[in-house]
Design a protein around this motif. Structure first.
Motif, mmCIF file in Angstrom:
data_model
loop_
_atom_site.group_PDB
_atom_site.id
_atom_site.type_symbol
_atom_site.label_atom_id
_atom_site.label_comp_id
_atom_site.label_asym_id
_atom_site.label_seq_id
_atom_site.Cartn_x
_atom_site.Cartn_y
_atom_site.Cartn_z
ATOM 1 N N MET A 1 -65.160 13.478 23.510
ATOM 2 C CA MET A 1 -64.420 12.477 24.260
ATOM 3 C C MET A 1 -65.174 12.040 25.500
ATOM 4 O O MET A 1 -65.684 12.868 26.254
ATOM 5 C CB MET A 1 -63.047 13.066 24.646
ATOM 6 N N GLU A 2 -65.203 10.717 25.712
ATOM 7 C CA GLU A 2 -66.069 10.106 26.711
ATOM 8 C C GLU A 2 -65.465 10.005 28.105
ATOM 9 O O GLU A 2 -65.843 9.096 28.868
ATOM 10 C CB GLU A 2 -66.448 8.700 26.227
ATOM 11 N N ASN A 3 -64.565 10.889 28.525
ATOM 12 C CA ASN A 3 -63.982 10.823 29.864
ATOM 13 C C ASN A 3 -65.059 10.549 30.914
ATOM 14 O O ASN A 3 -66.123 11.149 30.896
ATOM 15 C CB ASN A 3 -63.314 12.160 30.202
ATOM 16 N N PHE A 28 -73.177 6.824 25.688
ATOM 17 C CA PHE A 28 -73.235 5.356 25.622
ATOM 18 C C PHE A 28 -71.878 4.719 25.951
ATOM 19 O O PHE A 28 -71.810 3.576 26.402
ATOM 20 C CB PHE A 28 -73.702 4.882 24.242
ATOM 21 N N HIS A 29 -70.805 5.450 25.699
ATOM 22 C CA HIS A 29 -69.476 4.932 26.052
ATOM 23 C C HIS A 29 -69.367 4.638 27.552
ATOM 24 O O HIS A 29 -68.500 3.881 27.964
ATOM 25 C CB HIS A 29 -68.383 5.947 25.699
ATOM 26 N N ASN A 30 -70.242 5.256 28.356
ATOM 27 C CA ASN A 30 -70.088 5.008 29.789
ATOM 28 C C ASN A 30 -70.106 3.507 30.099
ATOM 29 O O ASN A 30 -69.378 3.039 30.971
ATOM 30 C CB ASN A 30 -71.177 5.721 30.593
ATOM 31 N N LYS A 40 -64.816 -0.831 21.619
ATOM 32 C CA LYS A 40 -65.648 0.239 22.165
ATOM 33 C C LYS A 40 -66.240 1.114 21.062
ATOM 34 O O LYS A 40 -67.383 1.538 21.171
ATOM 35 C CB LYS A 40 -64.874 1.085 23.190
ATOM 36 N N GLU A 41 -65.480 1.362 19.991
ATOM 37 C CA GLU A 41 -65.975 2.329 19.001
ATOM 38 C C GLU A 41 -67.021 1.743 18.050
ATOM 39 O O GLU A 41 -68.068 2.343 17.825
ATOM 40 C CB GLU A 41 -64.808 2.956 18.224
ATOM 41 N N GLY A 42 -66.734 0.582 17.490
ATOM 42 C CA GLY A 42 -67.712 -0.015 16.578
ATOM 43 C C GLY A 42 -69.030 -0.255 17.302
ATOM 44 O O GLY A 42 -70.110 0.074 16.805
ATOM 45 N N ALA A 65 -75.230 11.240 22.307
ATOM 46 C CA ALA A 65 -75.599 9.858 22.616
ATOM 47 C C ALA A 65 -74.362 8.963 22.603
ATOM 48 O O ALA A 65 -74.138 8.173 23.526
ATOM 49 C CB ALA A 65 -76.631 9.354 21.599
ATOM 50 N N HIS A 66 -73.558 9.109 21.573
ATOM 51 C CA HIS A 66 -72.367 8.267 21.426
ATOM 52 C C HIS A 66 -71.483 8.346 22.675
ATOM 53 O O HIS A 66 -71.122 7.324 23.261
ATOM 54 C CB HIS A 66 -71.590 8.713 20.177
ATOM 55 N N GLU A 67 -71.158 9.552 23.085
ATOM 56 C CA GLU A 67 -70.252 9.698 24.241
ATOM 57 C C GLU A 67 -70.933 9.186 25.505
ATOM 58 O O GLU A 67 -70.311 8.535 26.336
ATOM 59 C CB GLU A 67 -69.818 11.152 24.427
ATOM 60 N N VAL A 73 -62.526 1.376 11.627
ATOM 61 C CA VAL A 73 -62.718 0.969 13.019
ATOM 62 C C VAL A 73 -64.112 1.397 13.500
ATOM 63 O O VAL A 73 -64.820 0.615 14.147
ATOM 64 C CB VAL A 73 -61.612 1.583 13.904
ATOM 65 N N TYR A 74 -64.522 2.599 13.163
ATOM 66 C CA TYR A 74 -65.795 3.123 13.656
ATOM 67 C C TYR A 74 -66.989 2.590 12.855
ATOM 68 O O TYR A 74 -67.877 1.938 13.410
ATOM 69 C CB TYR A 74 -65.797 4.657 13.595
ATOM 70 N N GLU A 75 -67.015 2.921 11.570
ATOM 71 C CA GLU A 75 -68.242 2.655 10.793
ATOM 72 C C GLU A 75 -68.336 1.183 10.380
ATOM 73 O O GLU A 75 -69.378 0.558 10.521
ATOM 74 C CB GLU A 75 -68.318 3.548 9.553
HETATM 75 ZN ZN ZN Z 1 -66.422 6.741 20.450
#
Ligand code: ZN
Ligand code: PHE
Length: 881
Positions: free
Chosen positions: A270-272, A307-309, A326-328, A303-305, A387-389
């Motif tokens: 989780m990208e908190n 990059f969410h920043n 945000k997810e895609g 990396a994913h979390e 939603v993601y992939e």
């Molecule tokens: Zn995500």
């Protein structure tokens, strides 16, 4: 547990909140059975709302102890508080006031793992999507952004470490062994990004200097004694930070960046803001405990979390319908990162395999929904492969259509224009329209229309006119509540491959826009005529999987063998070979159902041998090519009336025939690939191991196969090889002395390492055949298993239901009966995990009639259960609809 209210949320009902919360101060006094939370919220009526209106805050199972407005206790008549809602009837007429709310929580009794909970004696939080309302009453929606200051108090012995979002401000001692810390996050954020961690943890630290010279202190917190397993995660983090600066111009913005690994977590991570919380499975790794796949996942998820920043935190979502914003996008970014760190073609093949294995069945079954859904009952159930992939694939197509440079200009504009916003998909698409001067309205259907488009394609060559003609026809199958589909814009990368294996040129193309090696399909039907093509080419279509579609293409096996041997696009080369394998298994399946022996052409088995030893191909590519399509992949191609036992038998027959035809070559290569020297998780070394372990799987079918696998197991010096050998023994030689010994040895050695035991559970859960149900049921009693831990449940129960076709779909329905009981047991503690498990039945309608009836009964049994959670009821009812 929130039971179902039947409420449906609709995109068209969106309206901004009447009130905003510019500042949030939270004080926690942490106790495991009783935690006191005092929230001081600065509330403002939104500009434009001129009349006083009542204030309605979200809650979920809350106990309120105190409420004050501007420092004065509120009269009972002035508000209405239930566990799930707080209404203040007449807020101050000025429209600006401070609201103080005190709530009392019991973290130790929170087994849903949403809100504030305990994991291995550590306090932690999970607020996405709607967990913050389990901490205090709030406008718990992503378009309400607030600046947070958080103060935590805890017993120093119990929780020497006190972390929250943003930067540390102060800390100190209190009476009776208590202490406190204050954190401040200057960036306004939605409540779903709030986080707190308090406990006794070990840590590793590092530093990163950003492109503009800002120093950032990096920390990764793990269970004491596991610090030496956090190094790869730290290395991945530093590489991610650097890459995001270089490739997207995104720099980090706080003084600290912390990651905490917890062992009870519903999702991956989780990208908190400034305080990412991870499932420890995606942090901890060393050669002894983690496989190469684990290393690759850690790199990708760190990396994913991170990059969410920017794509998620600095720019967040207006509402949960925009989740793919945000997810895609962030999945696309992490895919590109991994492609740059490792092998781009290999990464692409792996992505497509995952997309087909998870997103295609979703899109082609009862749970299909658009990348941007228009309605939901339970948002937790929309963290989906679609939603993601598919969301990532849509971003990739934008880049394909615009070209890399224009795409980057669009991203720059998006990051600049929407920094600090809660944005929408329309905002996102618009920046690309602006920078490219293109109309993307037809393209945007990829966000709004569910279902996997199909293209049927025929080709012909006319030597007389030197023309090559491609006929393409698109169709999108109906999906739930969308029976009529509109025509899509499908970018199809292609090549006309000449006899020498090189792409042929052509003079012109008519019938569709063809630019930079891409055919733009926009109409139902295109007849594309290439002129100046004197010799017959072989068409290589959807190169690099430029569009997430299915292709029905009439192509001779010789042409596919040719592409598998010569296509300059590595993805298409893999695809051509994979199609040949799939077709061979389907033919065998039909033979078996017709009572005939399956037989395979020597063309295919020889080609397999050639690919295995082709030194011009990367090891990892060869490993992917040699791995036969999974039983579920084959089932999806067949589409209906599925008998998993016959698919299994057909696949086994092909594997055996490949092994028998290539035994000598495979054995030699297997020996040559053995590595000496110290372990390294790099992509090249992992590729060698992958190929060697794939060969082992074939060799294990030949005489002395069990001994060979046992020797591989015994001599393994890393988890990749050890787990691979264990799987070969448990799957190909189930019940043998070798298999039993290896399973026992593994259990003995790793019993106290839960993450490693997950592999042991998974391997047994996926052992094919009728015995799996009883084996899995027995394993639920194993001391290392825990029904309360999501990782254990996903390994054993999820592995069985999603990756064991013959075991789960046992003809007598015993797999479904066991599954139903287990899902309902899990649901009592953790509805989210139960709902996710239940999606294993989403393709029930493609089974043969007898199994179909039994699967339906299982779904009906769950549906009939009283007091079902919103999460599970939503999945079950959509699956049955
Ligand atoms: Zn995500
Ligand atoms: N936002 C997280 C991610 O993808 C996923 C997540 C969703 C985690 C909900 C926890 C809860 O990166």
């Amino acid at each position: 547990m929130r039971t179902d209210t039947g409420q449906v949320f609709r995109l068209e009902d969106y309206r901004p909140s009447d009130y905003l919360i510019p500042r949030t101060e939270l004080d926690f006094r942490l106790g495991e059975d009783s935690t006191k939370v005092v929230a001081r919220l600065t509330i403002e009526r939104r500009a434009g709302v001129d009349k006083p209106v009542q204030l309605e805050l979200d809650g979920d199972g809350l106990t309120m102890r105190r409420i004050e407005v501007d420092g004065e206790a509120l009269d009972a008549a002035d508000f209405d508080a239930t566990p799930d809602r707080l209404v203040i009837h007449t807020p101050p007429a000025s429209g600006r006031f401070t609201l103080l709310i005190e709530t009392e929580l019991a973290p130790s009794r929170n087994e849903a793992l949403m809100g504030l909970y305990r994991s291995s004696n550590v306090y932690c939080t999970q607020c996405e999507a709607e967990g913050f309302r389990r901490i205090t009453y709030f406008l718990d929606r992503p378009d309400v952004l607030s600046v947070y200051t958080v103060r935590m108090e805890a017993l120093r012995t119990e929780a020497p470490l006190l972390l929250s979002n943003g930067n540390p401000v102060e800390h100190g001692d209190l009476e009776d062994g208590w202490h406190y810390a204050v954190w401040h996050d200057p960036f306004p954020k939605p409540s779903y990004l709030f986080a707190l961690v308090a406990g006794d943890l070990g840590c590793i630290k590092d530093r990163f200097v950003t492109a503009s010279g800002k120093e950032v202190e990096l920390g990764i917190y793990v269970e004491h004694g596991k610090e030496n397993q956090a190094g790869y995660a730290m290395d991945s983090l530093r590489r991610s930070m650097k890459w995001d600066e270089e490739v997207f111009g995104c720099e980090y913005d706080l003084d600290v960046f912390n990651i905490v690994a917890v062992s009870d977590f519903n999702m991956g991570a989780m990208e908190n803001k400034g305080l990412n919380i991870f499932n420890d499975k995606y942090v901890l790794a060393d050669e002894e405990t983690a496989t190469d796949a684990d290393f690759a996942n850690i790199e990708a998820i760190i990396a994913h979390e991170y990059f969410h920043n920017w794509t998620g935190n600095r720019i967040t979502c207006r509402d949960w319908f925009q989740l793919c914003l945000k997810e895609g996008l962030t999945v696309f970014r992490d895919h590109e990162f991994s492609a740059d760190q490792r092998s781009r073609p290999v990464k692409r093949i792996a992505e497509v395999r995952t997309l087909r294995a998870h997103q295609f069945p979703e899109d082609q079954g009862p749970l299909a929904h658009p990348v941007r859904p228009r309605r939901y009952r339970e948002i937790n159930n929309f963290y989906t492969p679609t939603v993601y992939e598919k969301g990532s694939e849509v971003v990739r197509m934008i880049r394909t259509i615009l070209g890399a440079e224009t795409f980057r200009r669009g991203m720059d504009l998006y990051l600049e224009r929407h920094d600090g916003d809660a944005a929408t998909i329309e905002d996102f698409v618009k920046v690309f329209e602006e920078v490219s001067d293109r109309d993307l309205s037809q393209f945007a259907l990829w966000y709004h229309q569910a279902g996997t488009p199909n293209l049927s394609v025929t080709t012909r060559h006319s030597p007389a006119t030197a023309e090559f003609i491609i006929e393409v026809e698109q169709s999108v199958p109906p999906t739930p509540s969308e029976s009529r589909k509109r025509l899509m814009h499908i970018p199809l990368a292609f090549g006309l491959v000449g006899a020498d294996g090189k792409d042929m040129g052509f003079e012109g193309a008519e019938g569709a826009t063809v630019e930079d090696g891409v055919i733009h399909v926009r109409k139902r039907k295109h007849v594309v005529t290439f002129s100046g093509v004197t010799e017959r080419p072989v068409l290589s279509l959807n190169r690099g999987f430029s569009a997430p579609i299915t292709l029905s293409i009439e192509q001779r096996p010789e042409d596919q063998i040719f592409l598998a041997s010569h296509d300059s696009d590595a993805f298409s080369r893999w695809q051509a070979f994979n199609t040949l394998l799939t077709d061979a298994i389907i033919a065998a399946f039909r033979n078996i159902l017709g009572g005939k022996q399956p037989a395979f052409g020597t063309d295919l088995t020889r080609l397999t041998g050639r690919i295995a030893v082709d030194a011009t191909l990367e090891h990892a590519f060869r490993a992917l090519a040699l791995a036969l399509p999974g039983e579920a992949d084959v089932a999806r191609e067949i589409g209906k009336n599925i008998d998993p036992d016959a698919i299994f038998a057909g696949r086994e027959a092909l594997a055996r025939s490949i092994a028998e035809a290539n035994g000598g070559v495979f054995a030699q290569l297997y020996d040559d690939l053995l590595m000496s020297g110290p372990f390294s998780p790099d992509a090249a070394s992992a590729g060698r191991r992958a190929l060697r372990n794939t060969l082992l799987d074939y060799l294990a079918m030949l005489p002395d196969g069990a001994q060979r696998a046992a020797a591989h197991f015994a001599s393994a010096t890393n988890m990749t090889d050890r787990a691979a050998a264990l799987a070969v023994l448990a799957h190909r030689h189930a019940g043998s002395e070798e298999a039993k010994a290896a399973l026992a040895e593994f259990d003995k050695r790793y019993r106290s390492d839960p993450l490693v035991m997950d592999k042991w559970f998974m391997i047994q859960a996926t052992a094919p055949g009728t015995g799996a149900v009883d084996a899995v049921r027995a394993l639920t009693e194993h001391p290392a298993f825990s029904i309360a831990n999501p990782n254990r449940v996903r390994s054993l129960i999820g592995g069985f239901a999603s990756a064991n076709q013959t075991g789960f779909h046992r003809a007598d329905g015993a797999g479904y009966t066991f599954f139903t009981e287990t899902v309902l047991t899990v649901e009592k503690r953790n509805p989210q995990v139960a709902a996710r498990l239940a999606t294993a039945l989403r393709s029930w309608r493609s089974l043969e009639p007898k199994r179909q009836a039994k699967a339906r009964d299982a779904l009906l049994t769950m549906q009939a259960k009283e007091g079902l959670s919103a999460d599970l009821r939503d999945i079950i009812e959509r699956t049955l609809a």
